[in-house]
Design an enzyme around this catalytic site. Structure first.
Site, PDB file in Angstrom:
ATOM      1  N   GLN A   1       0.835  -1.206   0.000  1.00 49.99           N
ATOM      2  CA  GLN A   1       0.000   0.000   0.000  1.00 49.99           C
ATOM      3  C   GLN A   1       0.868   1.253   0.000  1.00 49.99           C
ATOM      4  OE1 GLN A   1      -2.252   0.257   3.624  1.00 49.99           O
ATOM      5  NE2 GLN A   1      -3.632   1.835   2.861  1.00 49.99           N
ATOM      6  N   GLY A   2       0.721   2.101  -1.007  1.00 45.54           N
ATOM      7  CA  GLY A   2       1.504   3.335  -1.076  1.00 45.54           C
ATOM      8  C   GLY A   2       0.660   4.549  -0.746  1.00 45.54           C
TER       9      GLY A   2
ATOM     10  N   GLU B   1     -10.002  -1.120   5.032  1.00 44.55           N
ATOM     11  CA  GLU B   1      -8.863  -1.326   5.933  1.00 44.55           C
ATOM     12  C   GLU B   1      -9.318  -1.274   7.389  1.00 44.55           C
ATOM     13  OE1 GLU B   1      -5.621   1.410   5.364  1.00 44.55           O
ATOM     14  OE2 GLU B   1      -4.224   0.100   6.417  1.00 44.55           O
TER      15      GLU B   1
END
Lengths: 396, 376
Positions: A129-130, A247
């Site tokens: 995840q960026g 998330e």
């Protein structure tokens, strides 16, 4: 309200239970454990995920057309319970399953779904995840990593941080700035980046646990095909909010609850077998009260998730209670590990391979790891702002 | 599997909430028990007391889950505690009462005509119902019970006392010779608590509830009571949260609503999360009561302990969010604080229930280990 399961749900449970008994190594959880070496452990978890997929137990509630099992959210809950019961290993492609896949499923094009989802489900492709950057943490919308569209390609330059599993990942989804001249939320896009692209450098970051699960990731003129955008150009903030809702959502919480419950059960067994002075560690009345509270809170993590499932099945919006779910599990788990360290008594500092350490030093590592819970995927302070403003309607 | 209330359950809860909202005196700052009577009559007229009476006895045949939101609304409205006692006794008689007891009492309970009070707590007692010292010997009851809600208004007492073979529940008419009632002085006079002395009270032949299984009857009474108390506590916590949030939205200091300050906003967010957690625990606990599920003791204890701690926390925080106003008599938050403390100690304190959560968990774990070893 009914916690009884239908015949088909019970059948699902028994099928999984039988499969798990055969799939886990002989003596699993008693004499056979996960490898201690971090890299070996990651590979072990990847193998386990692929084994789950081979058995048809991956992408439980995802559509069959993309390789999922097409099961219900309730069966997803049963899956979590059975994994806990069998003390099954965790996976490594958590970000692929819980974040990348769910976001692509919600906002991706048909081509993107067909291209990416099956390989997430099979864990042939691991994701990272960026989102966060050194100067864009809680203030996520101020990310500076630039992506300029030139000749049908985005050219990406910048730096991401806390990129968990980047060293194992084939793909990264990233929130990047595609227009620096508009208000910060309106100039962002959501890109899918091949981690084997030239110009990507990964530098591991050591955490307080001593592990290096997460990394700094540098992008230096990295080329990304234009079709790898999810959603509209400059429409990335909305997509990122979907990612964050997953998330922080009930599926993620339930997955974590499996591990917390396993460790709590292990703690109770350990305390029953540990002497402190002339009594068993479990017989300390002050500790008993706090253990009971921890048991309740970890159970409530599960109940909260199941209640969310029922609300989602009734058509409720996913975003509204995700922050509440995350705020609750993170503090519940952190408290549980503090109780564990207190309850272990004088030998609590002994960790790892020390022969006198309790339960192979697992609680010490988990206690250190737990400090991240209230920081990642939105710190508790950010979650409280969201709850205060969006759930309770308090002014900004 | 479904963790949602159905339309009838929700609608009944809404109806009870609206009905009790008309009885504003229930939440008035002054500590008068006068509002209890009219509220009781209104609930009776609504048919609330018939809800848990079996259909063959003229009731609606509902269970604890069906009433959970209603009891939550009763908590939020500071409805008479004695009304919840009546529901608990109805649940007990429906499940464990002899046919004669059911015939004699359930129709009058359903109509709201029979005032029944629970007599459990004693001086020098711990929270466990097994530890009571009131004693029935040769059909004669002796003992002193404390904190009996609306004890002076009761027609009938449900008394936990030791039989020859352990604790049991007995039904004792209030006008029996040897029964005397003394009003308590306590932190929540709106409950009209009383001490009730049973001095050589000769019991009727059919006084024992659940003669086939007295210990199970006591356990049911205690668990049903604790589950209902968890609903009340959740209701109080929810109302206090709403009160605090409303104040934070409208009260201005430094030129802006205090809810815009994180010091206040974050407290409110934590309260909201706590209230939802209490609901999760409470609803599951109540479901185990409806189903008589194997994990009933653990789930009910979890609900009671957790909801108690949450209600206490939210009351305290609500006072704090209101600043000086929160400490005034006229605002009336103290009513919820006082009621919460009473309920926290009713049907077992958080400390006692926490201990039972751990004991039950360890027992389940040991059973699981044993089963796995047996299988291997």
């Amino acid at each position: 309200m009914d916690f009884n399961y239908s015949p088909s749900e019970n059948e699902f449970r028994m099928e999984l239970r039988t499969w798990l008994a055969a799939a886990l190594p002989q003596g699993w959880g008693e004499t056979v454990f996960e490898p201690e070496d971090e890299h070996e452990r990651a590979m072990f978890r990847l193998d386990w995920e692929r084994k789950l997929h081979a058995g048809g137990w991956s992408g439980i509630n995802w559509p069959k057309e993309y390789g999922g099992r097409g099961a219900t959210l309730i069966e997803r809950g049963i899956f979590a319970e059975e994994m806990a019961r069998a003390r099954a290993p965790e996976g490594i492609n958590i970000i692929g399953h819980n974040l990348a896949g769910t976001t692509i499923l919600a906002h991706g094009t048909e081509e993107q779904k067909k291209r990416f989802l099956p390989k997430i489900i099979s864990s042939d492709e691991v994701w990272c995840q960026g989102f966060s950057e050194p100067n864009a943490g809680s203030d996520l919308a101020s990310v500076r990593t630039r992506a300029e569209l030139k000749d049908g390609k985005f050219i990406v330059n910048g730096q991401k941080i806390w990129t968990s599993y980047a060293q194992y990942a084939q793909w990264c989804f990233a929130l990047v700035r595609t227009d620096p001249d508009v208000p910060k939320h309106k100039g962002l896009s959501f890109l899918l980046i091949d981690m084997s692209s030239p110009g990507i450098t990964i530098r591991p970051l050591r955490q307080i646990s001593g592990e290096s699960e997460f990394n700094e990731t540098f992008f230096d003129n990295v080329e990304v095909p234009a079709e790898n955008i999810v959603g509209d150009l400059n429409g990335g903030w909305k997509i990122a909010m979907t990612t964050l809702a997953y998330e922080r959502g009930p599926e993620d919480a339930l997955g974590r609850q499996i591990r917390f419950k396993q460790e709590l059960d292990q703690l109770l067994i350990t305390l029953t077998q540990t002497m402190q002075g002339n009594r068993s560690a479990i017989d300390n009345p002050a500790v008993r009260q706090r253990l009971a509270r921890a048991i309740s809170e970890i159970e409530i993590v599960r109940l909260n998730a199941l209640r969310s499932f029922s609300r989602l099945l009734d058509g409720a919006d996913r975003g509204s209670d995700a922050s509440m779910t995350k705020l609750y599990w993170s503090h519940a788990a952190q408290t549980m590990y503090e109780v564990a360290m207190d309850a272990l008594g004088p030998i609590a500092p002994l960790s790892g391979n020390d022969p006198a350490a309790a339960s192979l030093g697992r609680f010490q590592l988990s206690w250190l790891q737990s400090k991240a819970f209230t920081i990642y995927s939105g710190s508790s302070e950010i979650q409280r702002n969201i709850i205060g403003e969006r759930v309770l309607g308090l002014p900004r | 599997m479904n963790f949602a209330f159905d339309e009838e359950q929700t609608s009944l809860g809404d109806t009870v909430a609206r009905l009790l909202a008309d009885h504003a005196a229930l939440v008035a700052p002054d500590l008068s028990a006068d509002a209890a009577g009219p509220a009781w009559d209104a609930l009776a007229e609504l048919g609330l007391f018939a809800m848990m009476v079996p259909e063959e006895r003229g009731g609606a045949g509902l269970g604890p889950v069906d009433l959970a939101l209603s009891v939550e609304a009763m908590g939020a409205s500071l409805a008479p505690l004695a009304a919840v006692d009546a529901l608990v006794v109805t649940d007990l008689l429906a499940r464990h009462g002899t046919p004669a007891q059911q015939e004699q009492y359930l129709p009058r309970l359903a109509a709201g005509e029979l005032r029944v009070a629970l007599a459990m707590i004693e001086k020098d007692d711990d929270d466990a119902p097994e530890s009571v010292k009131a004693k029935v010997a040769g059909g004669v009851l002796n003992g002193v019970k404390l904190l009996v809600a609306e004890g002076a208004q009761a027609d009938l007492f449900a008394v936990v006392a030791q039989s020859d073979s352990g604790p049991a529940v007995y039904l004792v008419p209030a006008d029996a010779a040897g029964v005397s009632v003394r009003a308590h002085e306590d932190i929540d006079p709106t409950c009209a608590h009383a001490a009730v002395t049973f001095a050589g009270v000769a019991l009727g032949d059919d006084a024992l509830v659940g003669p086939a299984a007295p210990a199970r009857t006591v356990a049911r009474l205690f668990d049903a009571g604790a589950g209902m108390m968890a609903c009340l506590l959740t209701g109080i916590a929810g109302r206090m949260l709403d009160t605090a949030v409303e104040y934070a939205r409208t009260r201005e200091q430094f030129g802006q609503a205090i809810g815009s300050f994180q010091a206040i906003k974050h407290r409110c967010a934590d309260m909201a999360v706590a209230v939802e957690a209490a609901r999760s625990a409470t609803y599951y606990g109540v479901w185990t009561l409806s189903e008589n599920a194997p994990d009933r003791a653990r789930a009910v204890s979890m609900a009671k302990a957790y909801a108690g701690e949450v209600a206490r926390h939210v009351c305290n925080e609500t006072i704090q969010v209101h600043g000086g106003m929160g400490f005034t008599w006229e605002l009336g938050i103290h009513r919820f604080l006082r009621r919460t403390k009473v309920i926290e100690h009713s049907f077992g304190s958080s400390v006692w229930h926490n201990e039972r959560v751990l004991t039950e968990t360890l027992r389940t774990l040991a059973d699981g280990e044993a089963a796995q070893q047996a299988a291997a």
